[in-house]
Design a protein around this motif. Structure first.
Motif, PDB file in Angstrom:
ATOM      1  N   ILE A  10      23.571 -18.576  -1.053  1.00 19.29           N
ATOM      2  CA  ILE A  10      23.192 -18.460  -2.461  1.00 19.29           C
ATOM      3  C   ILE A  10      22.229 -17.303  -2.629  1.00 19.29           C
ATOM      4  O   ILE A  10      21.125 -17.296  -2.064  1.00 19.29           O
ATOM      5  CB  ILE A  10      22.580 -19.782  -2.954  1.00 19.29           C
ATOM      6  N   LEU A  11      22.641 -16.323  -3.396  1.00 18.35           N
ATOM      7  CA  LEU A  11      21.859 -15.096  -3.557  1.00 18.35           C
ATOM      8  C   LEU A  11      20.659 -15.341  -4.470  1.00 18.35           C
ATOM      9  O   LEU A  11      20.746 -16.082  -5.457  1.00 18.35           O
ATOM     10  CB  LEU A  11      22.733 -13.985  -4.143  1.00 18.35           C
ATOM     11  N   PRO A  12      19.514 -14.707  -4.170  1.00 16.94           N
ATOM     12  CA  PRO A  12      18.299 -14.961  -4.954  1.00 16.94           C
ATOM     13  C   PRO A  12      18.252 -14.220  -6.281  1.00 16.94           C
ATOM     14  O   PRO A  12      17.459 -14.558  -7.154  1.00 16.94           O
ATOM     15  CB  PRO A  12      17.182 -14.476  -4.027  1.00 16.94           C
ATOM     16  N   GLN A  13      19.096 -13.189  -6.439  1.00 20.44           N
ATOM     17  CA  GLN A  13      19.090 -12.388  -7.659  1.00 20.44           C
ATOM     18  C   GLN A  13      20.489 -12.316  -8.246  1.00 20.44           C
ATOM     19  O   GLN A  13      21.483 -12.416  -7.534  1.00 20.44           O
ATOM     20  CB  GLN A  13      18.592 -10.961  -7.363  1.00 20.44           C
ATOM     21  N   LYS A  14      20.557 -12.096  -9.548  1.00 18.64           N
ATOM     22  CA  LYS A  14      21.850 -11.908 -10.199  1.00 18.64           C
ATOM     23  C   LYS A  14      22.448 -10.555  -9.789  1.00 18.64           C
ATOM     24  O   LYS A  14      21.721  -9.609  -9.472  1.00 18.64           O
ATOM     25  CB  LYS A  14      21.694 -11.942 -11.719  1.00 18.64           C
ATOM     26  N   VAL A  15      23.766 -10.500  -9.812  1.00 21.86           N
ATOM     27  CA  VAL A  15      24.478  -9.261  -9.503  1.00 21.86           C
ATOM     28  C   VAL A  15      25.602  -9.071 -10.527  1.00 21.86           C
ATOM     29  O   VAL A  15      25.992 -10.015 -11.226  1.00 21.86           O
ATOM     30  CB  VAL A  15      25.077  -9.280  -8.072  1.00 21.86           C
ATOM     31  N   ASP A  16      26.103  -7.849 -10.619  1.00 18.14           N
ATOM     32  CA  ASP A  16      27.227  -7.553 -11.501  1.00 18.14           C
ATOM     33  C   ASP A  16      28.515  -7.935 -10.774  1.00 18.14           C
ATOM     34  O   ASP A  16      28.864  -7.344  -9.754  1.00 18.14           O
ATOM     35  CB  ASP A  16      27.235  -6.063 -11.862  1.00 18.14           C
ATOM     36  N   VAL A  17      29.200  -8.946 -11.289  1.00 18.83           N
ATOM     37  CA  VAL A  17      30.444  -9.426 -10.690  1.00 18.83           C
ATOM     38  C   VAL A  17      31.567  -9.262 -11.714  1.00 18.83           C
ATOM     39  O   VAL A  17      31.594  -9.953 -12.739  1.00 18.83           O
ATOM     40  CB  VAL A  17      30.337 -10.905 -10.260  1.00 18.83           C
ATOM     41  N   ASP A  18      32.462  -8.318 -11.457  1.00 25.72           N
ATOM     42  CA  ASP A  18      33.619  -8.096 -12.329  1.00 25.72           C
ATOM     43  C   ASP A  18      33.210  -7.922 -13.793  1.00 25.72           C
ATOM     44  O   ASP A  18      33.831  -8.470 -14.715  1.00 25.72           O
ATOM     45  CB  ASP A  18      34.623  -9.244 -12.195  1.00 25.72           C
ATOM     46  N   GLY A  19      32.127  -7.169 -13.995  1.00 27.53           N
ATOM     47  CA  GLY A  19      31.703  -6.834 -15.345  1.00 27.53           C
ATOM     48  C   GLY A  19      30.734  -7.797 -15.984  1.00 27.53           C
ATOM     49  O   GLY A  19      30.291  -7.575 -17.116  1.00 27.53           O
ATOM     50  N   ILE A  20      30.376  -8.885 -15.296  1.00 27.40           N
ATOM     51  CA  ILE A  20      29.427  -9.855 -15.838  1.00 27.40           C
ATOM     52  C   ILE A  20      28.241  -9.968 -14.883  1.00 27.40           C
ATOM     53  O   ILE A  20      28.418 -10.188 -13.682  1.00 27.40           O
ATOM     54  CB  ILE A  20      30.074 -11.236 -16.024  1.00 27.40           C
TER      55      ILE A  20
END
Length: 267
Positions: free
Chosen positions: A230-240
């Motif tokens: 589980i990643l600690p930060q948000k990332v851009d995944v397929d435009g979201i």
């Protein structure tokens, strides 16, 4: 505010299933009750998921009133919560058919918490049972919508739509750090199904329940994840821009531990 911005959404690649030795073992060791529910779902319910539309379409003057009737139908059929999202052709899986649909009716059903935290055969049985009940509900709802003369298709788990995204777009919760939908009153111990249709229903739209702020400041699922996936930060995944789970790290533990669900249980 943490409302989902889907304006740049792109089709989502699927995670392949049943192609590794561990995945094949995962399916082969289903408990008998899970196999029974899975058979009912795949062999009995699945062939009925796209009923033919009535050629004599009903004239509808008030779609807002009909929207409330459709939502009440879903509740009467067994849904715990129901919401409406606008269909977005960008929020589908790669290879999925492009549908001329306008609305997605999304509904939730809670899992049995005592079974879920078992992290064993009992939890797998409950998952398959819940998915069967959801898809049976969805199939009956699709049949009722098709009787109005509109196209309606069940969007089951591993169907054409990413259900957690549509759950958020329907105002039923927010995507949590563990990659699953969190309902404001049912929590994370839920399963989702949906029906998409060309019937122009009134969308509820996404809502800010404060879950995003909670997930930003809470690391309980991160700390308990056996794969540290589980990643600690948000990332851009397929435009979201959203929370994301590292699937290659998660998958071996998911398969080894009867679908795991530790992150959902501690959440």
């Amino acid at each position: 505010m943490a409302l989902l911005d889907a304006s740049r959404a792109k089709k989502i690649p699927r995670t392949p299933q049943g192609v590794t030795p561990l995945q094949k073992i995962f399916g082969a060791r289903y408990p008998d009750e899970a196999k029974w529910w899975a058979y009912m779902n795949t062999k009995i319910i699945a062939p009925q998921r796209h009923p033919p539309a009535n050629p004599n379409r009903t004239e509808i003057k008030d779609f807002a009133a009909l929207t409330e009737e459709i939502k009440q139908m879903a509740l009467d059929l067994g849904a715990a919560r129901v919401g409406i999202a606008d269909y977005n052709p960008g929020i589908t899986f790669t290879g999925a058919e492009d549908l001329d649909h306008k609305s997605v009716i999304v509904f939730l059903m809670p899992m049995a918490f005592d079974a879920m935290i078992d992290i064993g055969p009992n939890s797998q049985e409950d998952v398959h049972k819940t998915y069967f009940l959801l898809d049976e509900l969805a199939t009956r709802l699709a049949m009722r919508i098709s009787a109005y003369g509109y196209d309606a298709r069940v969007q089951a788990n591993r169907g054409e739509l990413p259900l957690p995204a549509y759950g958020q777009l329907a105002g039923l919760g927010e995507l949590g750090k563990h990659g699953s939908l969190i309902s404001p009153d049912l929590g994370s111990g839920i399963r989702i199904s949906a029906v998409s249709t060309d019937m122009p229903l009134v969308a509820d739209g996404p809502k800010d329940f404060g879950m995003d702020e909670i997930c930003t400041n809470c690391d309980i699922c991160t700390r308990f994840c056996p794969g540290e996936a589980i990643l600690p930060q948000k990332v851009d995944v397929d435009g979201i821009v959203r929370w994301q789970v590292d699937t290659p790290k998660c998958h071996p533990h998911f398969l080894r531990m009867y679908g795991c669900k530790i992150c959902l249980s501690v959440c």
